[in-house]
Design a protein around this motif. Structure first.
Motif, mmCIF file in Angstrom:
data_model
loop_
_atom_site.group_PDB
_atom_site.id
_atom_site.type_symbol
_atom_site.label_atom_id
_atom_site.label_comp_id
_atom_site.label_asym_id
_atom_site.label_seq_id
_atom_site.Cartn_x
_atom_site.Cartn_y
_atom_site.Cartn_z
ATOM 1 N N ASP A 1 -9.777 3.379 2.603
ATOM 2 C CA ASP A 1 -8.396 3.807 2.408
ATOM 3 C C ASP A 1 -7.454 2.646 2.086
ATOM 4 O O ASP A 1 -6.527 2.805 1.286
ATOM 5 C CB ASP A 1 -7.883 4.546 3.649
ATOM 6 C CG ASP A 1 -8.344 5.992 3.700
ATOM 7 O OD1 ASP A 1 -8.820 6.492 2.658
ATOM 8 O OD2 ASP A 1 -8.238 6.616 4.766
ATOM 9 N N GLU A 2 -7.676 1.492 2.701
ATOM 10 C CA GLU A 2 -6.755 0.379 2.456
ATOM 11 C C GLU A 2 -6.815 -0.072 1.004
ATOM 12 O O GLU A 2 -5.782 -0.204 0.337
ATOM 13 C CB GLU A 2 -7.044 -0.796 3.384
ATOM 14 C CG GLU A 2 -6.006 -1.912 3.240
ATOM 15 C CD GLU A 2 -6.094 -2.954 4.335
ATOM 16 O OE1 GLU A 2 -5.126 -3.715 4.481
ATOM 17 O OE2 GLU A 2 -7.120 -3.018 5.039
ATOM 18 N N ARG B 1 0.831 -1.224 0.000
ATOM 19 C CA ARG B 1 0.000 0.000 0.000
ATOM 20 C C ARG B 1 0.857 1.261 0.000
ATOM 21 O O ARG B 1 0.469 2.295 0.564
ATOM 22 C CB ARG B 1 -0.952 0.063 1.193
ATOM 23 C CG ARG B 1 -2.155 -0.894 1.157
ATOM 24 C CD ARG B 1 -1.794 -2.306 1.332
ATOM 25 N NE ARG B 1 -2.881 -3.081 1.913
ATOM 26 C CZ ARG B 1 -2.886 -4.402 1.933
ATOM 27 N NH1 ARG B 1 -1.876 -5.084 1.405
ATOM 28 N NH2 ARG B 1 -3.881 -5.051 2.474
ATOM 29 N N LEU C 1 -3.949 0.554 -1.905
ATOM 30 C CA LEU C 1 -3.442 -0.629 -2.611
ATOM 31 C C LEU C 1 -3.536 -0.428 -4.124
ATOM 32 O O LEU C 1 -2.599 -0.725 -4.871
ATOM 33 C CB LEU C 1 -4.235 -1.863 -2.200
ATOM 34 C CG LEU C 1 -3.886 -3.173 -2.918
ATOM 35 C CD1 LEU C 1 -2.445 -3.582 -2.623
ATOM 36 C CD2 LEU C 1 -4.853 -4.274 -2.517
ATOM 37 N N ARG D 1 -9.410 -10.508 4.528
ATOM 38 C CA ARG D 1 -9.215 -9.200 3.907
ATOM 39 C C ARG D 1 -8.081 -9.235 2.885
ATOM 40 O O ARG D 1 -8.222 -8.743 1.761
ATOM 41 C CB ARG D 1 -8.907 -8.170 4.995
ATOM 42 C CG ARG D 1 -8.865 -6.731 4.527
ATOM 43 C CD ARG D 1 -8.372 -5.831 5.647
ATOM 44 N NE ARG D 1 -8.973 -6.181 6.930
ATOM 45 C CZ ARG D 1 -8.449 -5.860 8.104
ATOM 46 N NH1 ARG D 1 -7.316 -5.192 8.173
ATOM 47 N NH2 ARG D 1 -9.058 -6.207 9.231
ATOM 48 N N GLU D 2 -6.964 -9.852 3.259
ATOM 49 C CA GLU D 2 -5.816 -9.895 2.366
ATOM 50 C C GLU D 2 -6.122 -10.719 1.122
ATOM 51 O O GLU D 2 -5.721 -10.371 0.004
ATOM 52 C CB GLU D 2 -4.604 -10.478 3.096
ATOM 53 C CG GLU D 2 -3.266 -10.118 2.485
ATOM 54 C CD GLU D 2 -2.898 -8.658 2.688
ATOM 55 O OE1 GLU D 2 -1.936 -8.197 2.051
ATOM 56 O OE2 GLU D 2 -3.581 -7.955 3.464
#
Length: 303
Positions: free
Chosen positions: A66-67, A17, A71, A287-288
């Motif tokens: 935001d994540e 990120r 990314l 999530r990943e």
């Protein structure tokens, strides 16, 4: 998982990120004359791969993205979006509009403005979560040729059968003109994600709508869902459809239905067995995996 392409870009993914900037500004909803709070995740490199407009869900705002925004920026995509009218930092009555088409118009206006500013024919993708998925589908049905592809995450595609019985629908139709802002039910943070840290942050978020669902909004949701449902078989755009098997807010059957009925020749459906509603806010392992799946698909489709 059902897929028409293999994931062969994993070695080139930047999952740190890093390499992007977050900026904010105010834009205007031309149909309503109200201010919308817009957010942009911009790559530091001048060489853009594509554009991604993010369409958030009911009651939330773009601060929760935001994540994924960073990314995408780190991998050469300009990600952007705005808080819907009545949401987050945008103006308007809280979580209520006269028609879902207002949200669709705002999305199309914002997407067209950013695309025109780039002036180099970059592909643009539409990303929608929950209510944002319903809005995204409506936008695609209206103007599919504008977008290169669509990503749906926990999308609202079919009405909840328990909430759309004939008696309940009759009550909503009768009461919504009289009591449009009457609130019924609410979303519990435990339904959003199984990640307890995110649950706490979600509960403490002052910009998030924590009240109930307004009658008028419920009626407009139902109208949009019925219209979308009748036209799922007109969709031909490439799609990535992601859903949590344990989603108690948006029925996973809807994602299966879209995958089966759409005419897209390039479509991927993936169900995450242990996941709840908001996949990019789920526990770190899920999530990943979700973020990697989204980025991999985008990179595949910009080659």
């Amino acid at each position: 998982m059902k897929s028409s392409k293999s994931a062969h870009f994993l070695g080139s993914l930047n999952l740190n990120r890093e390499g992007g900037d977050i900026t904010e500004k105010t834009i205007t909803s031309t149909s309503q004359g109200l201010n919308l709070h817009a957010r942009y995740w911009t790559p530091k490199s001048d060489q853009l791969k594509g554009l991604v407009i993010i369409c958030h869900g009911f009651g939330e705002h773009l601060g929760w993205y935001d994540e994924i925004g960073m990314l995408l920026a780190a991998n050469g995509f300009l990600a952007f979006g705005h808080d819907h009218l009545g949401h987050g930092k945008s103006e308007g009555k809280r979580v209520i509009v006269n028609s879902i088409s207002i949200y669709v118009d705002d999305i199309m206006q914002h997407a067209a403005t950013v695309k025109k500013q780039q002036q180099d024919g970059l592909p643009i993708y539409l990303y929608g979560h929950s209510m944002g998925g319903m809005i995204a589908i409506s936008a695609i049905i209206r103007n599919e040729q504008f977008f290169r592809g669509m990503i749906l995450e926990g999308a609202l595609i079919i009405p909840d059968p328990h909430e759309t019985t004939p008696m309940k629908l009759l009550a909503v139709h009768l009461l919504s003109p009289i009591l449009p802002e009457l609130q019924i039910g609410n979303i519990r943070v435990e339904q959003v994600t199984s990640d307890e840290d995110i649950q706490t942050k979600f509960q403490d978020d002052k910009l998030r709508w924590s009240g109930g669902f307004k009658l008028k909004m419920g009626l407009e949701f139902y109208k949009c869902l019925v219209d979308n449902r009748a036209k799922l078989n007109t969709i031909t755009i490439p799609m990535l459809i992601l859903h949590g098997q344990n989603d108690s807010l948006c029925n996973v059957v809807g994602s299966h239905t879209l995958h089966e009925e759409s005419k897209s020749k390039d479509k991927t459906l993936k169900i995450y067995q242990e996941a709840r509603h908001h996949l990019i806010l789920e526990n770190p392992d899920i999530r990943e995996e979700v973020l990697t799946d989204i980025l991999t698909w985008l990179l595949q489709h910009t080659q």
